[in-house]
Motif scaffolding. Sequence first.
Motif, mmCIF file in Angstrom:
data_model
loop_
_atom_site.group_PDB
_atom_site.id
_atom_site.type_symbol
_atom_site.label_atom_id
_atom_site.label_comp_id
_atom_site.label_asym_id
_atom_site.label_seq_id
_atom_site.Cartn_x
_atom_site.Cartn_y
_atom_site.Cartn_z
ATOM 1 N N LYS A 21 -59.348 -2.086 15.253
ATOM 2 C CA LYS A 21 -60.382 -1.989 16.286
ATOM 3 C C LYS A 21 -60.481 -0.571 16.855
ATOM 4 N N LEU A 22 -60.191 0.407 15.990
ATOM 5 C CA LEU A 22 -60.263 1.796 16.421
ATOM 6 C C LEU A 22 -61.697 2.179 16.781
ATOM 7 N N VAL A 23 -62.650 1.590 16.064
ATOM 8 C CA VAL A 23 -64.074 1.774 16.344
ATOM 9 C C VAL A 23 -64.681 0.394 16.542
ATOM 10 N N ASP A 24 -65.479 0.237 17.585
ATOM 11 C CA ASP A 24 -66.032 -1.078 17.919
ATOM 12 C C ASP A 24 -67.069 -1.564 16.911
ATOM 13 N N GLN A 25 -67.798 -0.630 16.317
ATOM 14 C CA GLN A 25 -68.862 -1.024 15.390
ATOM 15 C C GLN A 25 -68.312 -1.381 14.012
ATOM 16 N N ASN A 26 -69.055 -2.212 13.278
ATOM 17 C CA ASN A 26 -68.684 -2.543 11.905
ATOM 18 C C ASN A 26 -68.848 -1.321 11.002
ATOM 19 N N ILE A 27 -67.956 -1.189 10.047
ATOM 20 C CA ILE A 27 -68.039 -0.098 9.080
ATOM 21 C C ILE A 27 -68.099 -0.699 7.686
ATOM 22 N N THR A 28 -69.128 -0.333 6.932
ATOM 23 C CA THR A 28 -69.280 -0.825 5.568
ATOM 24 C C THR A 28 -69.188 0.343 4.596
ATOM 25 N N VAL A 29 -68.863 0.020 3.339
ATOM 26 C CA VAL A 29 -68.744 1.035 2.289
ATOM 27 C C VAL A 29 -69.880 0.856 1.291
ATOM 28 N N GLU A 30 -70.468 1.968 0.891
ATOM 29 C CA GLU A 30 -71.575 1.942 -0.069
ATOM 30 C C GLU A 30 -71.242 2.896 -1.211
ATOM 31 N N ASN A 31 -71.413 2.440 -2.445
ATOM 32 C CA ASN A 31 -71.187 3.284 -3.620
ATOM 33 C C ASN A 31 -72.499 3.910 -4.070
ATOM 34 N N LYS A 32 -72.469 5.237 -4.252
ATOM 35 C CA LYS A 32 -73.651 5.957 -4.732
ATOM 36 C C LYS A 32 -73.216 6.932 -5.824
ATOM 37 N N PRO A 33 -73.026 6.434 -7.057
ATOM 38 C CA PRO A 33 -72.547 7.286 -8.144
ATOM 39 C C PRO A 33 -73.619 8.222 -8.678
ATOM 40 N N GLY A 34 -73.138 9.243 -9.401
ATOM 41 C CA GLY A 34 -74.061 10.160 -10.064
ATOM 42 C C GLY A 34 -73.648 11.609 -9.926
ATOM 43 N N GLY A 35 -73.422 12.263 -11.071
ATOM 44 C CA GLY A 35 -73.157 13.700 -11.070
ATOM 45 C C GLY A 35 -71.894 14.111 -10.349
ATOM 46 N N GLY A 36 -70.883 13.252 -10.325
ATOM 47 C CA GLY A 36 -69.643 13.604 -9.642
ATOM 48 C C GLY A 36 -69.837 13.887 -8.166
ATOM 49 N N GLY A 37 -70.763 13.159 -7.556
ATOM 50 C CA GLY A 37 -71.035 13.320 -6.126
ATOM 51 C C GLY A 37 -72.222 14.207 -5.821
ATOM 52 N N ALA A 38 -72.709 14.945 -6.821
ATOM 53 C CA ALA A 38 -73.799 15.900 -6.589
ATOM 54 C C ALA A 38 -75.121 15.206 -6.272
ATOM 55 N N VAL A 39 -75.375 14.072 -6.907
ATOM 56 C CA VAL A 39 -76.637 13.350 -6.678
ATOM 57 C C VAL A 39 -76.704 12.864 -5.231
ATOM 58 N N PHE A 40 -75.620 12.263 -4.767
ATOM 59 C CA PHE A 40 -75.595 11.793 -3.382
ATOM 60 C C PHE A 40 -75.712 12.944 -2.398
#
Length: 346
Positions: A76-95
């Motif tokens: 509960k370090l942060v009150d808001q929900n935290i979600t993870v999103e995957n965005k692959p491509g170019g070793g991170g360059a596209v994102f």
Amino acid sequence: MEQGGIYVKKLLSVLFISLLVFSLAACGGTNQETAGEAETSSKYPEKPITIVAPSGAGGGWDLTARAIAKVVGETKLVDQNITVENKPGGGGAVFLAEYATQDTKNPYKLFVSSPPILINHSKKEGNSPFGYQDTTPLAQLTKDYGAIVVNADSPFTDLNSLLEAIKNDPTKITAAGGSSPGSMDHLVAILPSFKFGVDPKQVKYVSYDGGGEAIAALLGGNADFIATDASAVGEYVKAGKVRVLAVSSTERLSGDLADVPTFKEAGVDADFTIWRGLFGPKEMSEAELAFWQGKLDELSTNETWLQELQANGWESEYKNAADFKVFLEKQDEVITELLTALDMQK
């Protein structure tokens, strides 16, 4: 005439007082507006937060992002929900191209990165116009190392036998990694060969979107060896599916890879550290930056977080926002020197 003069003086006095009152009111209004803005900033965060892993599932970025979200949620370090999103491509360059142009003022989207944010910006082929300078570095959280991995039934039982095979005929050996050519996995894959006297440009390298896909390619017989994060292969080692020939750390690791030699122990004079950190948009407000600085300071010493690091085989390496930025500037110089040595710099 004298009465007229008195009248003019009274009129001027009234005008002066009116102007003074108006000025004070205006200043008060400005202060109230500023206070209102500060109050609004202090309410951050007011909605759920997304942490992006700029890769597919199973790699170091994905695991790190999910570990942060998990621990922050559980504690509960942060009150808001935290979600993870995957965005692959170019070793991170596209994102990063999307993030640096569309989310410059969005403090509700953060992302995890590591040396590729420097490599992609400095390499010659597939160069990214965006780098860490187009973000707000929030903190370095962990460090990991590279691993040279083969299938469990591979004829290569040590790093030297693999390097001899590459030196004899580079066209017959295929390397793979979870990031694009010229990026981190590629550098880890070719670094031993380069130090062994092989032209790194001759080493065949196939890129996949994330460490999970690279391991799948290895297990499927589509690569002779892969370069990946040491922390990502423990479960495959325990299952007897892969063999780790060497790791890029300066000293032997613990846990499942305790018996694996370092590059230097295997006869290759090289090492490579894979740091991982959290980044925010370039135009974060001071209040938003201060919020994350405080929360990440707390996270770095939280017992649940330290247990998560141990479970993933990571080492804690915390740098706050200011120190992290200085570190990135120095790392940028190191990466450029390495790419220059490999004739891969822009």
